[in-house]
Motif scaffolding. Structure first.
Motif, short mmCIF file in Angstrom:
data_model
loop_
_atom_site.label_atom_id
_atom_site.label_comp_id
_atom_site.label_asym_id
_atom_site.label_seq_id
_atom_site.Cartn_x
_atom_site.Cartn_y
_atom_site.Cartn_z
N ARG A 78 29.96 -51.06 37.06
CA ARG A 78 29.06 -51.28 38.27
C ARG A 78 28.05 -52.78 37.82
O ARG A 78 27.59 -53.26 38.70
N HIS A 79 28.31 -53.09 36.75
CA HIS A 79 27.73 -54.61 36.19
C HIS A 79 28.41 -55.03 34.92
O HIS A 79 28.50 -54.53 34.20
N VAL A 80 28.38 -56.25 35.13
CA VAL A 80 29.04 -57.18 34.03
C VAL A 80 28.13 -58.38 33.83
O VAL A 80 28.02 -59.33 34.75
N PRO A 81 27.25 -58.16 32.72
CA PRO A 81 26.25 -59.17 32.45
C PRO A 81 26.71 -60.49 32.67
O PRO A 81 25.92 -61.54 33.07
N ALA A 82 27.97 -61.09 32.25
CA ALA A 82 28.11 -62.46 32.27
C ALA A 82 28.54 -62.90 33.47
O ALA A 82 28.29 -64.13 33.55
N HIS A 83 28.82 -61.96 34.49
CA HIS A 83 29.18 -62.21 35.70
C HIS A 83 28.42 -61.43 36.78
O HIS A 83 29.00 -60.66 37.59
N PRO A 84 26.79 -61.46 37.03
CA PRO A 84 26.11 -60.50 37.54
C PRO A 84 26.56 -60.49 39.15
O PRO A 84 26.12 -59.54 39.65
N ARG A 85 26.95 -61.64 39.72
CA ARG A 85 27.45 -61.60 41.12
C ARG A 85 28.75 -61.20 41.40
O ARG A 85 29.04 -60.85 42.66
N MET A 86 29.55 -60.86 40.55
CA MET A 86 30.88 -60.27 40.66
C MET A 86 30.96 -58.88 40.99
O MET A 86 30.26 -58.15 40.49
N GLU A 87 31.66 -58.42 41.96
CA GLU A 87 31.93 -56.91 41.91
C GLU A 87 33.24 -56.79 41.12
O GLU A 87 34.39 -57.32 41.21
N PRO A 88 33.04 -55.61 40.28
CA PRO A 88 33.89 -55.64 39.05
C PRO A 88 35.04 -54.87 39.90
O PRO A 88 34.85 -54.02 40.79
N PRO A 89 36.26 -55.02 39.47
CA PRO A 89 37.22 -54.28 40.04
C PRO A 89 37.41 -52.86 39.78
O PRO A 89 37.04 -52.46 38.68
N GLY A 90 38.17 -52.27 40.98
CA GLY A 90 37.91 -50.77 40.65
C GLY A 90 38.84 -50.28 39.50
O GLY A 90 38.47 -48.94 39.38
N SER A 91 39.89 -50.85 39.27
CA SER A 91 40.43 -50.26 38.20
C SER A 91 40.26 -50.50 36.90
O SER A 91 40.84 -50.05 36.03
N VAL A 92 39.09 -51.08 36.75
CA VAL A 92 38.69 -51.01 35.43
C VAL A 92 37.56 -49.99 34.88
O VAL A 92 36.70 -49.83 35.55
N ARG A 93 38.10 -48.94 34.43
CA ARG A 93 37.24 -47.77 34.19
C ARG A 93 37.85 -46.94 33.06
O ARG A 93 39.20 -47.11 32.68
N PRO A 94 37.01 -46.34 32.32
CA PRO A 94 37.58 -45.56 31.14
C PRO A 94 38.70 -44.34 31.54
O PRO A 94 38.16 -43.95 32.49
N THR A 95 39.13 -43.79 30.54
CA THR A 95 39.91 -42.50 30.89
C THR A 95 38.88 -41.41 30.75
O THR A 95 37.94 -41.38 29.69
N ARG A 96 38.90 -40.42 31.59
CA ARG A 96 37.91 -39.44 31.84
C ARG A 96 38.60 -38.12 31.38
O ARG A 96 39.45 -37.92 31.80
#
Length: 218
Positions: A78-96
């Motif tokens: 939901r948030h990348v501090p180095a790129h605060p205006r960027m919408e993070p890609p939905g594929s970037v998520r940990p295995t649950r």
């Protein structure tokens, strides 16, 4: 993995806390959001591989300690501090992993859906006692527990019996080939003095082996 495995006492993971554990040889991060919901993820940030269990919880997000990436309870970034205006890609998520609490124990499974039959046999009401880690393999630890316990039964992921007159259930967690954890509960509501006696007894069991985890005073 096709079964639920006990990995902790629920009371030991407070809201807003994160910790690490092992499930079937894989590192897993356990954390609770601000509302108390428990989550279990692969202990690896999808960005640079930092252990997520080293991170911290901010509201309902787990924050990676390395670059501060924030993940919500569904695993979405939901948030990348180095790129605060960027919408993070939905594929970037940990295995649950699936996580569930019953009888004061935390259970984790990578199967989806996991077979819930085993959990149905765990008492829904129980008193948490203590978790201990013993530097011995599973069979040696089970033999030690058996030697202290009457009416002992090894049921695979749990063992049950009577310890000093009190019914107990021990979740058995194989951390690695040389380390086994016991997560002890007593079915039903048990008085504090009985819990303290059980803590001393599980301490005796641990001390009968080569143990490495410190005991925390009640």
């Amino acid at each position: 993995m096709t079964v639920w495995l006990p990995v902790a006492l629920g009371r030991d993971i407070e809201p807003g806390a994160a910790t690490g554990t092992t499930v079937d040889g894989s590192s897993v991060a356990l954390w609770r959001d601000a509302g108390g919901t428990l989550h279990a993820w692969a202990d690896r940030c999808p960005h640079r591989g930092m252990r997520l269990s080293f991170g911290f919880v901010r509201d309902d997000r787990l924050v990676c300690l390395y670059h501060g990436w924030q993940f919500d309870g569904d695993g979405a970034c939901r948030h990348v501090p180095a790129h605060p205006r960027m919408e993070p890609p939905g594929s970037v998520r940990p295995t649950r992993y699936r996580a569930f609490e019953r009888g004061g124990l935390v259970w984790v499974s990578s199967a989806d859906p996991a077979d819930d039959t085993e959990l149905s046999r765990i008492p829904s009401v129980a008193t948490p006692v203590r978790s201990v880690w013993i530097r011995e393999g599973r069979e040696q630890v089970v033999d030690r527990l058996r030697s202290f316990t009457e009416d002992f039964q090894d049921k695979g992921t749990v063992a049950v019996g009577i310890l000093d007159g009190t019914a107990i259930l021990a979740g058995i967690q194989v951390v690695d080939a040389q380390t086994t954890a016991l997560h002890l509960i007593a079915p039903g509501a048990v008085p504090d003095d009985t819990v303290r006696a059980l803590v001393r007894r599980i301490h005796d069991i641990r001390e009968s082996a080569t143990a490495f985890a410190p005991m925390v005073a009640s």
